[in-house]
Design a protein around this motif. Sequence first.
Motif, PDB file in Angstrom:
ATOM      1  N   ASN A 157       0.840  -1.190   0.000  1.00  0.00           N
ATOM      2  CA  ASN A 157       0.000   0.000   0.000  1.00  0.00           C
ATOM      3  C   ASN A 157       0.877   1.242   0.000  1.00  0.00           C
ATOM      4  O   ASN A 157       2.022   1.214   0.431  1.00  0.00           O
ATOM      5  N   GLU A 158       0.325   2.316  -0.503  1.00  0.00           N
ATOM      6  CA  GLU A 158       1.000   3.606  -0.489  1.00  0.00           C
ATOM      7  C   GLU A 158       1.165   4.060   0.940  1.00  0.00           C
ATOM      8  O   GLU A 158       0.217   3.990   1.721  1.00  0.00           O
ATOM      9  N   PRO A 159       2.335   4.569   1.287  1.00  0.00           N
ATOM     10  CA  PRO A 159       2.471   5.101   2.649  1.00  0.00           C
ATOM     11  C   PRO A 159       1.620   6.359   2.808  1.00  0.00           C
ATOM     12  O   PRO A 159       1.192   6.957   1.820  1.00  0.00           O
ATOM     13  N   SER A 160       1.363   6.735   4.044  1.00  0.00           N
ATOM     14  CA  SER A 160       0.597   7.946   4.309  1.00  0.00           C
ATOM     15  C   SER A 160       1.536   9.009   4.833  1.00  0.00           C
ATOM     16  O   SER A 160       2.533   8.728   5.483  1.00  0.00           O
ATOM     17  N   GLU A 161       1.188  10.241   4.539  1.00  0.00           N
ATOM     18  CA  GLU A 161       2.035  11.338   4.999  1.00  0.00           C
ATOM     19  C   GLU A 161       2.007  11.477   6.505  1.00  0.00           C
ATOM     20  O   GLU A 161       2.886  12.083   7.103  1.00  0.00           O
TER      21      GLU A 161
ATOM     22  N   ARG B 299       3.391   2.579  16.439  1.00  0.00           N
ATOM     23  CA  ARG B 299       2.931   1.208  16.282  1.00  0.00           C
ATOM     24  C   ARG B 299       2.373   1.019  14.895  1.00  0.00           C
ATOM     25  O   ARG B 299       1.910   1.976  14.269  1.00  0.00           O
ATOM     26  N   LEU B 300       2.462  -0.209  14.421  1.00  0.00           N
ATOM     27  CA  LEU B 300       1.941  -0.487  13.089  1.00  0.00           C
ATOM     28  C   LEU B 300       0.458  -0.851  13.190  1.00  0.00           C
ATOM     29  O   LEU B 300       0.099  -1.738  13.960  1.00  0.00           O
ATOM     30  N   PHE B 301      -0.341  -0.096  12.453  1.00  0.00           N
ATOM     31  CA  PHE B 301      -1.777  -0.390  12.427  1.00  0.00           C
ATOM     32  C   PHE B 301      -2.128  -0.991  11.077  1.00  0.00           C
ATOM     33  O   PHE B 301      -1.689  -0.490  10.045  1.00  0.00           O
ATOM     34  N   CYS B 302      -2.911  -2.044  11.122  1.00  0.00           N
ATOM     35  CA  CYS B 302      -3.306  -2.702   9.878  1.00  0.00           C
ATOM     36  C   CYS B 302      -4.756  -2.312   9.606  1.00  0.00           C
ATOM     37  O   CYS B 302      -5.659  -2.813  10.265  1.00  0.00           O
ATOM     38  N   LEU B 303      -4.940  -1.403   8.698  1.00  0.00           N
ATOM     39  CA  LEU B 303      -6.304  -0.979   8.371  1.00  0.00           C
ATOM     40  C   LEU B 303      -6.876  -1.919   7.311  1.00  0.00           C
ATOM     41  O   LEU B 303      -6.265  -2.136   6.269  1.00  0.00           O
ATOM     42  N   SER B 304      -8.047  -2.435   7.624  1.00  0.00           N
ATOM     43  CA  SER B 304      -8.654  -3.354   6.659  1.00  0.00           C
ATOM     44  C   SER B 304     -10.162  -3.224   6.714  1.00  0.00           C
ATOM     45  O   SER B 304     -10.713  -2.503   7.549  1.00  0.00           O
ATOM     46  N   GLY B 305     -10.812  -3.894   5.808  1.00  0.00           N
ATOM     47  CA  GLY B 305     -12.273  -3.871   5.759  1.00  0.00           C
ATOM     48  C   GLY B 305     -12.777  -2.784   4.839  1.00  0.00           C
ATOM     49  O   GLY B 305     -12.165  -2.503   3.805  1.00  0.00           O
ATOM     50  N   HIS B 306     -13.884  -2.156   5.252  1.00  0.00           N
ATOM     51  CA  HIS B 306     -14.552  -1.168   4.387  1.00  0.00           C
ATOM     52  C   HIS B 306     -13.871   0.184   4.457  1.00  0.00           C
ATOM     53  O   HIS B 306     -14.410   1.135   5.009  1.00  0.00           O
ATOM     54  N   ILE B 307     -12.723   0.282   3.897  1.00  0.00           N
ATOM     55  CA  ILE B 307     -11.968   1.523   3.981  1.00  0.00           C
ATOM     56  C   ILE B 307     -11.321   1.798   2.631  1.00  0.00           C
ATOM     57  O   ILE B 307     -10.968   0.867   1.899  1.00  0.00           O
TER      58      ILE B 307
ATOM     59  N   LYS C 247      -8.409   3.303   1.774  1.00  0.00           N
ATOM     60  CA  LYS C 247      -6.994   3.002   1.571  1.00  0.00           C
ATOM     61  C   LYS C 247      -6.505   2.038   2.637  1.00  0.00           C
ATOM     62  O   LYS C 247      -5.823   2.431   3.588  1.00  0.00           O
ATOM     63  N   PRO C 248      -6.898   0.780   2.479  1.00  0.00           N
ATOM     64  CA  PRO C 248      -6.441  -0.180   3.475  1.00  0.00           C
ATOM     65  C   PRO C 248      -4.926  -0.289   3.403  1.00  0.00           C
ATOM     66  O   PRO C 248      -4.328   0.016   2.381  1.00  0.00           O
ATOM     67  N   GLY C 249      -4.316  -0.701   4.483  1.00  0.00           N
ATOM     68  CA  GLY C 249      -2.858  -0.855   4.448  1.00  0.00           C
ATOM     69  C   GLY C 249      -2.279  -0.890   5.847  1.00  0.00           C
ATOM     70  O   GLY C 249      -2.996  -0.733   6.841  1.00  0.00           O
ATOM     71  N   VAL C 250      -0.964  -1.087   5.899  1.00  0.00           N
ATOM     72  CA  VAL C 250      -0.264  -1.085   7.179  1.00  0.00           C
ATOM     73  C   VAL C 250       0.439   0.254   7.324  1.00  0.00           C
ATOM     74  O   VAL C 250       1.217   0.644   6.447  1.00  0.00           O
ATOM     75  N   TYR C 251       0.149   0.944   8.386  1.00  0.00           N
ATOM     76  CA  TYR C 251       0.690   2.294   8.584  1.00  0.00           C
ATOM     77  C   TYR C 251       1.343   2.404   9.956  1.00  0.00           C
ATOM     78  O   TYR C 251       0.818   1.891  10.941  1.00  0.00           O
ATOM     79  N   GLU C 252       2.460   3.109   9.989  1.00  0.00           N
ATOM     80  CA  GLU C 252       3.132   3.321  11.276  1.00  0.00           C
ATOM     81  C   GLU C 252       2.753   4.686  11.825  1.00  0.00           C
ATOM     82  O   GLU C 252       3.030   5.719  11.214  1.00  0.00           O
ATOM     83  N   LEU C 253       2.108   4.666  12.950  1.00  0.00           N
ATOM     84  CA  LEU C 253       1.603   5.918  13.525  1.00  0.00           C
ATOM     85  C   LEU C 253       2.016   5.981  14.989  1.00  0.00           C
ATOM     86  O   LEU C 253       2.256   4.938  15.622  1.00  0.00           O
ATOM     87  N   PRO C 254       2.091   7.164  15.520  1.00  0.00           N
ATOM     88  CA  PRO C 254       2.466   7.254  16.929  1.00  0.00           C
ATOM     89  C   PRO C 254       1.386   6.627  17.800  1.00  0.00           C
ATOM     90  O   PRO C 254       0.200   6.668  17.454  1.00  0.00           O
ATOM     91  N   MET C 255       1.796   6.071  18.886  1.00  0.00           N
ATOM     92  CA  MET C 255       0.855   5.573  19.884  1.00  0.00           C
ATOM     93  C   MET C 255      -0.074   6.714  20.262  1.00  0.00           C
ATOM     94  O   MET C 255       0.382   7.859  20.413  1.00  0.00           O
TER      95      MET C 255
END
Lengths: 434, 160, 698
Positions: free
Chosen positions: A4-8, A246-254, A256-264
């Motif tokens: 997946n495309e990374p997020s800004e 932490r790495l969040f795995c966004l999935s389902g009805h979204i 831009k699903p994907g794995v994103y690293e975001l601050p806690m």
Amino acid sequence: MLYNEPSELEVKVLTRRFGLENSQSLDTYLATEGYEGFRKAMEMSPEEIIEEVKASNLRGRGGAGFPTGMKWGFVPRDSDKPKYIVVNADEGEPGTCKDRVLMENDPHQLLEGMAIAALAVGARRGYIYIRGEYRYLIEIMDRAIEEQYRKGYLGKNILGSGLDFDVSTHTGAGSYECGEESALLESLEGKRGQPRIRPPFPAVSGAFQCPTVLNNVETFCNVPAIFRMGARAYAELGTPRNGGTRLFCLSGHINKPGVYELPMGFNLLRMIEEVGGGVRGGKKLKAVIPGGSSCPVLKAEECDVAMDFDSVAKAGSMLGSGGVVVMDETTDIVKVALRLMAFYAHESCGWCVPCREGTLWLKKLLARVDAGEGKPSDIDLIGELAENMLGHTFCPLGDAAAMPTISYVKKFREEFEERLRKASEAAESDLVVL
Amino acid sequence: MTFSPELEAKFEKLVKNYPEGRERAALIPMLLFAQDEVGSLTREVVEEIARRLSLSLLEVEEVVSYYSMLTTKPRGKHHIQICTNISCLLLGADRLFEQAKQKLGIEAGGVTPDGQFSLEEVECIGACSWGPALQVNYDYHHHVTPEKLDKLIEDLRKVQ
Amino acid sequence: MADLVTLTIDGKTVKAPAGTLVINAAKSAGIDIPAFCYYDGLALQAACRMCLVEVEGVPKLMASCTLPVREGMVVHTESPKVVASRKAMLEFLLTNHPLDCPVCDKGGECELQDAVFRYGAGEGRFTEIKHHVEEKQFSPVVFYDAPRCILCYRCVRICDEGLGVKALGVIQRGAVSEIAPNSGDHLECDECGACIDICPVGALTSGIYRYHTRPWEMKHVGTICTHCGDGCKTTLGVRENEIIRGNNRDRSGINGEFLCIKGRYAFDFVSHGDRLRKPLVKRNGKLVEATWKEALETVAGRFRELKERGARIGVVGSNRTTNEENYVLQRFAREALGTPHIDHHRTADILSFLAAVGGRTELLGRTEDVYTAKALLIAGVDLAQQHPLLAFQARANWRHHGAKAFVVAPGPVREEQYAARVVRAKLGEEPAAAESLGEELKKCEDLLVLFGGSVRGEALRRLVAFGDGLGIPVKYICLADYANSRGAADMGLLPGFLPGYQPAPERGMGLAEMLEGGRLEALWVVGANPLRRRKLNSNAFVVVQDLFLTETAQLADVVLPAASAYEKTGTVTNTCGEVQRLSRALTVMGPKPDLEIFALLAAEMGVDLGPLDAKSVWAEIRGNVPGYQVAEPVLMTGGAAPTSPPKVDGVTEEDAALVEPSGDTLFTSGSVSRYSKILNVIREAPGGLFQEKRTKLT
Ligand SMILES: Cc1cc2nc3c(=O)[nH]c(=O)nc-3n(C[C@H](O)[C@H](O)[C@H](O)COP(=O)(O)O)c2cc1C
Ligand code: SF4
Ligand code: FES
């Protein structure tokens, strides 16, 4: 290699090498501050290393969020038994796919994290327990290990640190329960994936009945950064008592699903909207599973929550393994509850009574309700049986099956009732036609 | 029985990974790797591995029957495993699974008469953010659509 | 005494040694916490979740079967929360359990049924279709009904931990998990049936007992097994004069609940079709049926005549008949027939052993010592095959107390699974091998030496001298075969010794000499089959008392049908020298107990040997036989009373040469095993000694 495309909005600590050319190679790794953390740790005493991890507020990324430094501190110093480092790369929690990208994109980071853990507890052997389905990752890790041996990052006296450290991968063969730490250790020993009686905990008696540090892939991957950046800087990326990203795995009805690293502590609604691009097809949000299938569901109105262990717990769910499953208004909650219970029934190891019998019974009941063949009292029975499992099982898998079920029935009761009502209406209209 | 030289070499390395006297630890990897080569865990394979690790047949059977990837029955050359767990389900995995059944003319767990395909509904395979997903043998296929599934099966048919 | 911890259980103050599990601490205070998977002495499981209790200050219920007591702990075992959880667990258990209690063998003795009764989870809310699997036959004696199985893993553990066999395992996972045998679709094991006994429900049932009767329709008779020398207590379930089952579920006796296949099932010979029901008398060279009167008159007539002539009469007694019978037989021989030629089939060199011990009774090992000794030297014996109870005890000692075991054997034996050291030595060469272990043995706190019949004469003296020189407390057990070998020797069925090893005024011929070179004019064989192995080199008048027409009986002039151990009362002495009492379980029409036959013969011959009922003879033995002044109350309450044999002098090399171990395995029992259907239908029989296949722990 990237799916997946990374997020800004991402804060790239663990994923900083993702997308680099040859990110799997040790050269790339070394060229991008690889093994800096280890070199720093090398100069520290085991106690100091553990203190540093404690100060980082790193909490386990496998699900339970146990403070990692504390866990390492439980390993007995004076034991003359060999000590082991074990990586939990079983990644079986539905909704979770982060360890996969960590190993695929940056295998050396994991190995460095393991090596620092080995320094901390005096271990000389490490195993990476990888679920069998991840065969290609086993090959990637094997290649990385082999490269490290060749270049002196594994084996005898690595980097002149005095540490002898050997690592190998170990494959699972299809069992969610083998992600549970004690079942994993049984499986590592060549047995059925049945959990062990605890205490003793792995720190005292783990792999081959010896003291063992057992952590999730992502947990180990955080460790080099802690030493590279310093525990404080690392901790400050997150919220109090919840250090880092932490790495969040966004999935389902979204969108831009994907794995994103975001601050806690990143807000869940914002995550859905701004990182994930909002709910698909402009539909309304119905509910979110915030941390993998074992976590109680949050209704849309409960989703304004900071994604760290404590805040999500306060909201009545769990941060779990970082699997964020987004469900829109069209989602059939009865089906979701049934599919998940079918999963737990399939994966129950069968050791203890309430989980073994409870998951099967619940699956049958939910199937009946889903098919519209239930009685209104079945809805109460589902809740009650799940409550009867909760807290009574031998290992947490039983709770993992019960907790979400309770939340589905409680929070979406009308949907269950509706299913039954529709079915009985249909039956009645059938009668009229006849 | 003996396995291919590559597998024998792999086994030899494998047992050395574990502490002395704990060679049993190599059991699950050995079973899975042998299955990959032979196709299934035939009685012969089970006996051979039991012998090599000084285990009883029962001790090996206990393990074989526990793990869902291990099988004593042959599978198709292309073993299609469709994830229908939560994330994939939300994106229509159950319908994909039905489609595959129809297209292949087999039920879950079945093998086509020509031995080319077998089909299985599986639990989460760690592809949730790129679902719906499936694996053919060990290869991942992400963002599967009905069209892609049809084409995949057609393409695999051509692989002889 | 370990440190005592004080805690409160259901309001009672309880003290228990540190490390005690809450379930046991509660039990000691008379509080019964239900449990299916927990089993005393076996590995902990915490799987059934029945034993959950509430501990103050802990939010979750705790499994009392794995929870050690803590100082100040406050436990509630019947709080509303606990009771609700137990009901829930039972409800879960009953979901896939067929409610076929009315036809289930376990009905009335079922722990699940009892628990449901206690917690009233009788009404089912489970309306789904139950998971059904067909019943399987694992072996002629073991059947498995998966739906009834509650997966408590007791059977798996008793077989693995208790017996070291590991014949049962768990296959599949989740709700379809089931117990499976080790050899594809069948068992290859000791066939001891411990798995059946230990099963809390009716999942494992006995091929012998199943669908025969209900527990409450049987009379339960506690007696002693007639097969090997260990002397297990077995409780026979008897209905309408038929033995239906054997077990020892009340754990009374030296064996607790342990029984091997012979103790549990091999009582079936009593009703074998070939059992002699009527006396036989040889007419025109053929044995034909006769009345007791005719037969006794024939024997008495010949005996009287032979005695008057001063003819050479040989008497061979039994190592299965009671002490009372043995005692009377030698008196009959010595006093009424005036012959010194008395012997029995000696399976161990008890004489040399007692001579070497020289009256130091503190050196005599008892059954319980096998469980408590800090170290064991097991020499020249395949314990698991020849002495199943002692093998079980030794293993339990290792499991529970970490006892060190040293094995000296000519081939693989099961004890090697856990032995600290193993030395291979030919039979008879055990002492030298044991001596090579000297340095290690000296380091042990104490030692129990168990040795088989191959250690005799000089070798035996050397072994005991070696033990005596170790400088640590050492005890010995001289292992003999059959239920009353020890009693046969103790009661003076020996050419050179009277009861209690008092020297006989005249030394008669030993067994070999009697038969082969003795030019006997008469041979009286009671409960033995010496002509199976030896030839009779004379035209003697032969009288045989036995259950079956053995090789010896076939050559007899008169055969008198005798009753088995299960059909009479009296006492027997096991290989550790412990006396136990038999009870009569049934009466088989036709045969008579040997003691009664002696009485009838004495009367017929007109000799007076005093009152010849078991009780009177026992009183006489207690009065006259040195070492048999045992505690009567112990016997009365079904216990095992140790004898204290005196110093034995005058043992000759011939005595040692006469020893001939039976070579019986776990699945044979001298001539009797031919008539046990069960011992002949199992695939493991007859098995062999020193051939254990599984010698490794995994
Ligand atoms: C049923 C079950 C499955 C689990 N599966 C995984 C898994 O796949 N991966 C993982 O890292 N942890 C899993 N866990 C959590 C582990 O038991 C353990 O807490 C974790 O690996 C510890 O590592 P951490 O402290 O780094 O989180 C599972 C737990 C349970 C109860
Ligand atoms: S809760 Fe019980 S049955 Fe379920 S996986 Fe854990 S131990 Fe096994
Ligand atoms: S839910 Fe399908 S891959 Fe995770």
